[in-house]
Design an enzyme around this catalytic site. Structure first.
Site, PDB file in Angstrom:
ATOM      1  N   THR A  32       0.841  -1.208   0.000  1.00 29.42           N
ATOM      2  CA  THR A  32       0.000   0.000   0.000  1.00 29.42           C
ATOM      3  C   THR A  32       0.873   1.254   0.000  1.00 29.42           C
ATOM      4  O   THR A  32       0.705   2.149  -0.848  1.00 29.42           O
ATOM      5  CB  THR A  32      -0.941   0.005   1.232  1.00 29.42           C
ATOM      6  OG1 THR A  32      -1.574  -1.277   1.340  1.00 29.42           O
ATOM      7  CG2 THR A  32      -1.990   1.094   1.107  1.00 29.42           C
ATOM      8  N   GLY A  86       2.054   1.191   6.126  1.00 20.36           N
ATOM      9  CA  GLY A  86       0.876   0.335   6.036  1.00 20.36           C
ATOM     10  C   GLY A  86       0.616  -0.344   7.370  1.00 20.36           C
ATOM     11  O   GLY A  86       1.322  -0.136   8.359  1.00 20.36           O
ATOM     12  N   ALA A  87      -0.412  -1.176   7.409  1.00 23.92           N
ATOM     13  CA  ALA A  87      -0.699  -1.986   8.600  1.00 23.92           C
ATOM     14  C   ALA A  87      -1.412  -3.251   8.153  1.00 23.92           C
ATOM     15  O   ALA A  87      -2.051  -3.279   7.094  1.00 23.92           O
ATOM     16  CB  ALA A  87      -1.571  -1.212   9.584  1.00 23.92           C
ATOM     17  N   ASP A  88      -1.290  -4.266   8.970  1.00 23.31           N
ATOM     18  CA  ASP A  88      -2.012  -5.512   8.683  1.00 23.31           C
ATOM     19  C   ASP A  88      -3.398  -5.486   9.311  1.00 23.31           C
ATOM     20  O   ASP A  88      -4.340  -6.057   8.773  1.00 23.31           O
ATOM     21  CB  ASP A  88      -1.195  -6.702   9.175  1.00 23.31           C
ATOM     22  CG  ASP A  88       0.144  -6.765   8.461  1.00 23.31           C
ATOM     23  OD1 ASP A  88       0.130  -6.870   7.222  1.00 23.31           O
ATOM     24  OD2 ASP A  88       1.178  -6.634   9.120  1.00 23.31           O
ATOM     25  N   LYS A  98       1.489  -4.912  12.769  1.00 21.06           N
ATOM     26  CA  LYS A  98       2.341  -4.724  11.602  1.00 21.06           C
ATOM     27  C   LYS A  98       3.380  -5.844  11.551  1.00 21.06           C
ATOM     28  O   LYS A  98       3.584  -6.548  12.520  1.00 21.06           O
ATOM     29  CB  LYS A  98       3.062  -3.372  11.670  1.00 21.06           C
ATOM     30  CG  LYS A  98       2.124  -2.204  11.397  1.00 21.06           C
ATOM     31  CD  LYS A  98       2.826  -0.859  11.323  1.00 21.06           C
ATOM     32  CE  LYS A  98       4.034  -0.806  10.453  1.00 21.06           C
ATOM     33  NZ  LYS A  98       3.829  -1.230   9.061  1.00 21.06           N
ATOM     34  N   GLU A 107      10.492  -0.511  11.024  1.00 23.88           N
ATOM     35  CA  GLU A 107       9.281   0.333  11.003  1.00 23.88           C
ATOM     36  C   GLU A 107       9.025   0.958  12.367  1.00 23.88           C
ATOM     37  O   GLU A 107       8.647   2.130  12.470  1.00 23.88           O
ATOM     38  CB  GLU A 107       8.076  -0.510  10.574  1.00 23.88           C
ATOM     39  CG  GLU A 107       8.120  -0.898   9.103  1.00 23.88           C
ATOM     40  CD  GLU A 107       7.056  -1.902   8.711  1.00 23.88           C
ATOM     41  OE1 GLU A 107       6.751  -1.980   7.518  1.00 23.88           O
ATOM     42  OE2 GLU A 107       6.544  -2.632   9.579  1.00 23.88           O
ATOM     43  N   LYS A 125      -8.482  -3.982   6.539  1.00 32.06           N
ATOM     44  CA  LYS A 125      -7.557  -3.920   7.683  1.00 32.06           C
ATOM     45  C   LYS A 125      -8.219  -3.441   8.983  1.00 32.06           C
ATOM     46  O   LYS A 125      -7.608  -3.508  10.039  1.00 32.06           O
ATOM     47  CB  LYS A 125      -6.390  -2.979   7.348  1.00 32.06           C
ATOM     48  CG  LYS A 125      -5.702  -3.233   6.002  1.00 32.06           C
ATOM     49  CD  LYS A 125      -4.916  -4.513   6.007  1.00 32.06           C
ATOM     50  CE  LYS A 125      -4.158  -4.784   4.726  1.00 32.06           C
ATOM     51  NZ  LYS A 125      -2.997  -3.959   4.522  1.00 32.06           N
TER      52      LYS A 125
END
Ligand code: 5RP
Length: 235
Positions: A32, A86-88, A98, A107, A125
């Site tokens: 992303t 981004g993030a999970d 993350k 990060e 997410k």
């Protein structure tokens, strides 16, 4: 471009509205924020945007070099103005999981040096409770099975060493990643983080608590800017 890819692009590009001349910008990792890095490169080339970047992974460093973002060492900066990453998963308190891309240590180091953190995400997410996405934990290669046993005992769930074929995935820092299959049970991520970090062999955990100020969320209905009411204000 398929639907999800389009959402990633929309979120990644929209986040660039927070970047202005003179900023030192943390550049996250993943599919992303890739669009953020490319858009910043475009603005540098076409609009004369003047920024410097600090990448959070070797992959992002390569991409930033390719698109022409001048890079600096984090050690040489007193602070960064912003990190975009981004993030999970993110929950209603703007706490994050993350590390899906195995870059969580760099990060987190970059995020903790940043005055603000903007997360770019698509609507998949956003969760009520963290943990459906397996929690990534960076661990030392030394006796890593023993560390995984400790994590299994603490978290009371299956914990796997992330593999690439027959070999453990090796991070940019030479470590391994353990993925903890907790399920959507992580209601107290702030309390859990120090307990995981207390295990010898754990280098860092992919819980990013109280760090995210804004989520740029791309949905089919449009892009939403979600501001953390307890975060640091971005003007
Ligand atoms: C890498 C990360 C990524 O930001 C996270 O995995 C999200 O990636 P993507 O945008 O590809 O879904 O934490 O360590």
């Amino acid at each position: 471009m398929d639907r999800v890819e389009l959402l990633k692009q929309q979120a990644g590009v929209d986040a660039c509205k927070f970047v202005t001349n003179g900023m030192k910008v943390g550049l996250g990792t993943g599919s992303t924020v890739r669009y953020t890095v490319m858009e910043l490169g475009r603005r540098i080339a076409e609009e004369g945007l003047e920024i410097v970047g600090v990448p959070t992974s070797l992959a992002t460093e390569q991409l930033a070099n390719k698109v022409g973002i001048p890079l600096v060492e984090l050690s040489d900066c007193s602070h960064l103005d912003i990190v975009i990453d981004g993030a999970d998963e993110f929950d209603e308190n703007f706490n994050l999981i993350k590390g899906g891309g195995a870059a969580l240590l760099r990060e987190k180091i970059v995020a903790q040096e940043s005055n603000s953190m903007v997360v770019v995400a698509d609507e998949r997410k956003m969760v009520k409770t963290l943990g459906a996405f397996p929690l990534p934990i960076e661990i030392t290669p030394f006796s890593y099975q023993a560390t995984i046993r400790q994590l299994t005992k603490l978290l009371d769930c299956r914990v796997n060493c992330r593999m690439s074929g027959d070999n453990p995935v090796v991070t940019d820092n030479g470590n391994y990643i353990a993925d903890a299959h907790c399920g959507p049970t992580l209601t107290e991520p702030v309390e859990l983080e120090p307990r995981i970090l207390a295990i010898a062999g754990v280098v860092q955990v992919g819980l990013f608590n109280n760090m995210c100020d804004v989520v740029i969320l791309a949905k089919d209905s449009g892009v939403e800017t979600m501001v953390n009411p307890n975060g640091r204000l971005i003007t």
